[in-house]
Design a protein around this motif. Sequence first.
Motif, PDB file in Angstrom:
ATOM      1  N   LEU A  29       0.710  -1.201   0.017  1.00  0.00           N
ATOM      2  CA  LEU A  29      -0.043   0.006  -0.140  1.00  0.00           C
ATOM      3  C   LEU A  29       0.944   1.231   0.025  1.00  0.00           C
ATOM      4  N   SER A  30       0.454   2.169  -0.920  1.00  0.00           N
ATOM      5  CA  SER A  30       1.156   3.432  -0.602  1.00  0.00           C
ATOM      6  C   SER A  30       0.607   4.129   0.537  1.00  0.00           C
ATOM      7  N   GLN A  31       1.223   5.420   0.956  1.00  0.00           N
ATOM      8  CA  GLN A  31       0.768   6.155   1.909  1.00  0.00           C
ATOM      9  C   GLN A  31      -0.822   6.492   1.293  1.00  0.00           C
ATOM     10  N   ARG A  32      -0.808   7.160   0.356  1.00  0.00           N
ATOM     11  CA  ARG A  32      -2.075   7.447  -0.381  1.00  0.00           C
ATOM     12  C   ARG A  32      -3.215   6.511  -0.441  1.00  0.00           C
ATOM     13  N   ARG A  33      -2.687   5.436  -0.764  1.00  0.00           N
ATOM     14  CA  ARG A  33      -3.987   4.434  -0.977  1.00  0.00           C
ATOM     15  C   ARG A  33      -4.232   3.733   0.489  1.00  0.00           C
ATOM     16  N   LEU A  34      -3.517   3.926   1.733  1.00  0.00           N
ATOM     17  CA  LEU A  34      -3.946   3.592   2.801  1.00  0.00           C
ATOM     18  C   LEU A  34      -4.818   4.820   3.730  1.00  0.00           C
ATOM     19  N   ALA A  35      -4.425   6.095   3.068  1.00  0.00           N
ATOM     20  CA  ALA A  35      -5.047   7.167   3.398  1.00  0.00           C
ATOM     21  C   ALA A  35      -6.613   6.997   2.857  1.00  0.00           C
ATOM     22  N   GLN A  36      -6.812   6.503   1.645  1.00  0.00           N
ATOM     23  CA  GLN A  36      -7.872   6.465   1.027  1.00  0.00           C
ATOM     24  C   GLN A  36      -8.777   5.361   1.637  1.00  0.00           C
ATOM     25  N   MET A  37      -8.252   4.489   2.032  1.00  0.00           N
ATOM     26  CA  MET A  37      -8.844   3.213   2.820  1.00  0.00           C
ATOM     27  C   MET A  37      -9.548   3.675   3.964  1.00  0.00           C
ATOM     28  N   LEU A  38      -8.834   4.442   4.719  1.00  0.00           N
ATOM     29  CA  LEU A  38      -9.203   4.897   6.124  1.00  0.00           C
ATOM     30  C   LEU A  38     -10.560   5.921   5.733  1.00  0.00           C
ATOM     31  N   GLN A  39     -10.459   6.807   4.634  1.00  0.00           N
ATOM     32  CA  GLN A  39     -11.534   7.663   4.424  1.00  0.00           C
ATOM     33  C   GLN A  39     -12.536   6.953   4.269  1.00  0.00           C
ATOM     34  N   VAL A  40     -12.644   5.673   3.556  1.00  0.00           N
ATOM     35  CA  VAL A  40     -13.930   4.842   3.346  1.00  0.00           C
ATOM     36  C   VAL A  40     -14.371   4.364   4.564  1.00  0.00           C
ATOM     37  N   LYS A  41     -13.616   4.231   5.449  1.00  0.00           N
ATOM     38  CA  LYS A  41     -14.178   3.876   6.891  1.00  0.00           C
ATOM     39  C   LYS A  41     -14.587   4.960   7.582  1.00  0.00           C
ATOM     40  N   GLY A  42     -14.506   6.104   7.199  1.00  0.00           N
ATOM     41  CA  GLY A  42     -15.187   7.256   8.163  1.00  0.00           C
ATOM     42  C   GLY A  42     -13.904   8.352   8.406  1.00  0.00           C
ATOM     43  N   TYR A  43     -12.693   8.015   8.406  1.00  0.00           N
ATOM     44  CA  TYR A  43     -11.854   8.508   8.977  1.00  0.00           C
ATOM     45  C   TYR A  43     -11.154   9.684   7.932  1.00  0.00           C
ATOM     46  N   ASP A  44     -11.246  10.978   8.221  1.00  0.00           N
ATOM     47  CA  ASP A  44     -10.881  12.152   7.033  1.00  0.00           C
ATOM     48  C   ASP A  44      -9.200  12.221   7.439  1.00  0.00           C
ATOM     49  N   VAL A  45      -8.576  11.676   6.636  1.00  0.00           N
ATOM     50  CA  VAL A  45      -7.100  11.664   6.730  1.00  0.00           C
ATOM     51  C   VAL A  45      -6.551  11.648   5.224  1.00  0.00           C
ATOM     52  N   ASP A  46      -5.293  12.182   5.183  1.00  0.00           N
ATOM     53  CA  ASP A  46      -4.448  12.410   3.869  1.00  0.00           C
ATOM     54  C   ASP A  46      -3.187  11.663   3.947  1.00  0.00           C
ATOM     55  N   ASN A  47      -2.263  11.512   2.673  1.00  0.00           N
ATOM     56  CA  ASN A  47      -1.133  10.735   2.760  1.00  0.00           C
ATOM     57  C   ASN A  47      -0.242  11.499   3.639  1.00  0.00           C
ATOM     58  N   HIS A  48      -0.448  13.076   3.864  1.00  0.00           N
ATOM     59  CA  HIS A  48       0.690  13.627   4.415  1.00  0.00           C
ATOM     60  C   HIS A  48       0.503  13.154   6.293  1.00  0.00           C
ATOM     61  N   VAL A  49      -0.684  12.825   6.720  1.00  0.00           N
ATOM     62  CA  VAL A  49      -0.641  12.396   8.084  1.00  0.00           C
ATOM     63  C   VAL A  49      -0.241  10.932   8.236  1.00  0.00           C
ATOM     64  N   ILE A  50      -0.292  10.087   7.405  1.00  0.00           N
ATOM     65  CA  ILE A  50       0.207   8.680   7.314  1.00  0.00           C
ATOM     66  C   ILE A  50       1.900   8.871   7.313  1.00  0.00           C
ATOM     67  N   ARG A  51       2.498   9.883   6.310  1.00  0.00           N
ATOM     68  CA  ARG A  51       3.981  10.161   6.527  1.00  0.00           C
ATOM     69  C   ARG A  51       4.294  10.560   7.847  1.00  0.00           C
ATOM     70  N   ARG A  52       3.506  11.637   8.314  1.00  0.00           N
ATOM     71  CA  ARG A  52       4.178  12.127   9.617  1.00  0.00           C
ATOM     72  C   ARG A  52       3.954  10.998  10.853  1.00  0.00           C
ATOM     73  N   ILE A  53       2.925  10.096  10.749  1.00  0.00           N
ATOM     74  CA  ILE A  53       3.012   9.134  11.763  1.00  0.00           C
ATOM     75  C   ILE A  53       4.146   8.260  11.574  1.00  0.00           C
ATOM     76  N   GLU A  54       4.469   7.821  10.287  1.00  0.00           N
ATOM     77  CA  GLU A  54       5.391   6.928  10.040  1.00  0.00           C
ATOM     78  C   GLU A  54       6.910   7.417  10.532  1.00  0.00           C
ATOM     79  N   LEU A  55       7.133   8.686  10.274  1.00  0.00           N
ATOM     80  CA  LEU A  55       8.302   9.281  10.663  1.00  0.00           C
ATOM     81  C   LEU A  55       8.335   9.639  12.201  1.00  0.00           C
ATOM     82  N   GLY A  56       7.329   9.429  12.887  1.00  0.00           N
ATOM     83  CA  GLY A  56       7.196   9.559  14.270  1.00  0.00           C
ATOM     84  C   GLY A  56       7.085  11.175  14.602  1.00  0.00           C
ATOM     85  N   GLU A  57       6.681  12.115  13.659  1.00  0.00           N
ATOM     86  CA  GLU A  57       6.328  13.284  13.907  1.00  0.00           C
ATOM     87  C   GLU A  57       5.011  13.588  14.517  1.00  0.00           C
TER      88      GLU A  57
END
Length: 83
Positions: A29-57
């Motif tokens: 999964l790309s960060q963008r695809r993971l964000a899209q999957m989360l959006q389908v579940k009702g969590y409004d997030v984008d790939n930048h949030v995933i990146r910041r989580i993965e980097l520990g920021e």
Amino acid sequence: MFKLKAPDGTNNLCGRKLARLRAEHDPPLSQRRLAQMLQVKGYDVDNHVIRRIELGERFVTDIELVMLSDVLGVGLDELLRKD
């Protein structure tokens, strides 16, 4: 002043694990695809949030942990377990 950090100095325990689980997913999964999957579940997030989580920021809430574990099909313990 005390700052809440993981032992490695990051703001969460799951970032590195999330990156690895995302890469090991079939298909990966790309960060963008993971964000899209989360959006389908009702969590409004984008790939930048995933990146910041993965980097520990970014801190991660318990609600986000549940959503991530659900979308990735892993248990909460898998996201939080030390590598």
